[in-house]
Design a protein around this motif. Structure first.
Motif, PDB file in Angstrom:
ATOM      1  N   LEU A  52       0.822  -1.209   0.000  1.00 30.47           N
ATOM      2  CA  LEU A  52       0.000   0.000   0.000  1.00 30.47           C
ATOM      3  C   LEU A  52       0.854   1.256   0.000  1.00 30.47           C
ATOM      4  O   LEU A  52       0.513   2.273  -0.624  1.00 30.47           O
ATOM      5  N   ASP A  53       1.980   1.204   0.694  1.00 31.40           N
ATOM      6  CA  ASP A  53       2.902   2.342   0.696  1.00 31.40           C
ATOM      7  C   ASP A  53       3.454   2.594  -0.697  1.00 31.40           C
ATOM      8  O   ASP A  53       3.565   3.753  -1.154  1.00 31.40           O
ATOM      9  N   LEU A  54       3.806   1.512  -1.428  1.00 31.31           N
ATOM     10  CA  LEU A  54       4.300   1.672  -2.799  1.00 31.31           C
ATOM     11  C   LEU A  54       3.226   2.270  -3.704  1.00 31.31           C
ATOM     12  O   LEU A  54       3.506   3.162  -4.519  1.00 31.31           O
ATOM     13  N   LEU A  55       1.979   1.803  -3.564  1.00 35.40           N
ATOM     14  CA  LEU A  55       0.896   2.345  -4.378  1.00 35.40           C
ATOM     15  C   LEU A  55       0.649   3.811  -4.064  1.00 35.40           C
ATOM     16  O   LEU A  55       0.365   4.622  -4.958  1.00 35.40           O
ATOM     17  N   GLY A  56       0.768   4.186  -2.798  1.00 34.03           N
ATOM     18  CA  GLY A  56       0.601   5.585  -2.433  1.00 34.03           C
ATOM     19  C   GLY A  56       1.676   6.479  -3.023  1.00 34.03           C
ATOM     20  O   GLY A  56       1.404   7.606  -3.459  1.00 34.03           O
ATOM     21  N   LYS A  57       2.920   5.975  -3.068  1.00 30.62           N
ATOM     22  CA  LYS A  57       4.001   6.772  -3.656  1.00 30.62           C
ATOM     23  C   LYS A  57       3.827   6.907  -5.161  1.00 30.62           C
ATOM     24  O   LYS A  57       4.159   7.951  -5.744  1.00 30.62           O
ATOM     25  N   LEU A  58       3.292   5.869  -5.815  1.00 29.44           N
ATOM     26  CA  LEU A  58       3.096   5.946  -7.255  1.00 29.44           C
ATOM     27  C   LEU A  58       1.977   6.922  -7.618  1.00 29.44           C
ATOM     28  O   LEU A  58       2.080   7.646  -8.621  1.00 29.44           O
TER      29      LEU A  58
END
Length: 353
Positions: free
Chosen positions: A265-271
């Motif tokens: 979820l953190d990766l998706l938020g950064k993208l």
């Protein structure tokens, strides 16, 4: 007994009747190559028989062609060696393609080239030679070789030699040097055959190695362990090796599901997050670029920024009292008497008389 013999003869007749004849008739003669044991059948295939019983038709066809090939082989000259009948095959006529190219000839060594030039013919020596010390035949080299000088218990000191020198140790050292010299020659021959330089193989000794080379060899030795240097002890005041990074570490396949979900979820938020413009940073960058361009313009054409100012030399610097001047400048000020001009506009003190 008569009944037993009659049964054997009857079985032999039945077995002989089941054998096919060695005479085979073909519409077109086979193309035979006895040298390669190859037979080529130009006769057309009977499609009707092939479709009716494929296995039997192909088996009979192969049997007949093989029989014709063997009939031709038995017509060749025959020799008998140790109760074994041999047939001398003629040279092959069919060119069969190779799977791999023909191997290249092995390049000659330095000694072989010299011997070929001088016409030296190598003579094979016998392995066993007579040893006068043991009074027996011993091998010329290897274990328990003849005339082995390393087994002497007493060595005569030659004239003019140092009587305190250890001749036994000297012999061992000379033997090691000969072995090393032969090994270096062998490596040179390999390098010459591979069209490489000997220095690339890193077998040439050097008197003194650089610090970087020593550190590189230490790092390679540490990584050569079974644990890839994980449990290797470091020396006192030893610096970490350069250009030797650690391997990538991957997360285990079986881990905490919540931590993995949070990471994804953190990766998706950064993208999906857009970058916010930093106004202060952008303004500072713009001001810095303007200052750099202004300084460059001043350096290239100093008179363009200092119009109307007097006492300018070629360098665009204003002359002051005590400064050096050049004849190429139109306007300048003379220094006072008793003073020396210093570097960068500094005035030197009056010299004491």
């Amino acid at each position: 007994m008569a009944d037993f013999v009659a049964n054997v003869l009857r079985e032999a007749q039945e077995r002989k009747a089941s054998f096919k004849s060695i005479e085979v008739e073909k519409g077109l003669e086979l193309e035979l190559d006895e040298g390669n044991l190859l037979a080529t059948d130009p006769n057309p295939i009977d499609v009707k028989k092939l479709s009716e019983n494929k296995e039997d038709y192909l088996l009979n066809l192969a049997r007949d062609n093989t029989q014709l090939l063997f009939n031709t082989i038995w017509e060749l000259p025959i020799e008998r060696v140790d109760d074994v009948v041999l047939v001398k095959l003629p040279p092959p006529t069919t060119v069969i393609p190779r799977e791999k190219p023909v191997p290249k000839a092995k390049p000659l060594t330095k000694w072989e080239q010299y011997a070929k030039t001088k016409g030296i013919v190598k003579k094979k020596k016998g392995r066993m030679v007579w040893d006068e010390t043991v009074k027996d035949w011993r091998p010329r080299w290897g274990y328990k070789r003849a005339n082995d000088d390393t087994k002497d218990w007493c060595i005569e000191v030659p004239a003019g030699a140092d009587p305190n020198e250890d001749l036994f140790a000297k012999r061992k050292t000379e033997k090691k040097e000969r072995i090393a010299k032969n090994e270096l020659k062998r490596l040179r021959n390999i390098a010459r055959s591979q069209k490489l330089k000997v220095s690339e193989l890193n077998h040439t000794p050097t008197l003194k190695e650089s610090r970087g080379e020593v550190n590189r060899k230490i790092a390679v030795a540490k990584l050569s362990t079974a644990s890839v240097g994980k449990f290797t002890e470091t020396l006192a005041k030893e610096k970490p090796a350069k250009n030797v990074g650690c391997k990538r570490k991957f997360t285990p396949n079986h881990s905490d599901i919540k931590a993995e979900a949070a990471h994804q979820l953190d990766l998706l938020g950064k993208l999906g997050k857009r970058e916010v413009l930093n106004v202060a940073k952008a303004a500072n960058m713009q001001m810095h670029e303007e200052e750099v361009s202004r300084a460059k313009m001043k350096k290239d054409n100093p008179l363009s920024l200092k119009k109307g100012k007097k006492n300018l030399g070629k360098s665009g610097k204003k002359f002051g009292k005590g400064d050096k001047f050049s004849k190429g400048d139109k306007k300048f000020s003379k220094p006072k008497k008793g003073f020396k001009s210093g570097r960068k506009g500094k005035v030197a003190k009056k010299a004491k008389r």
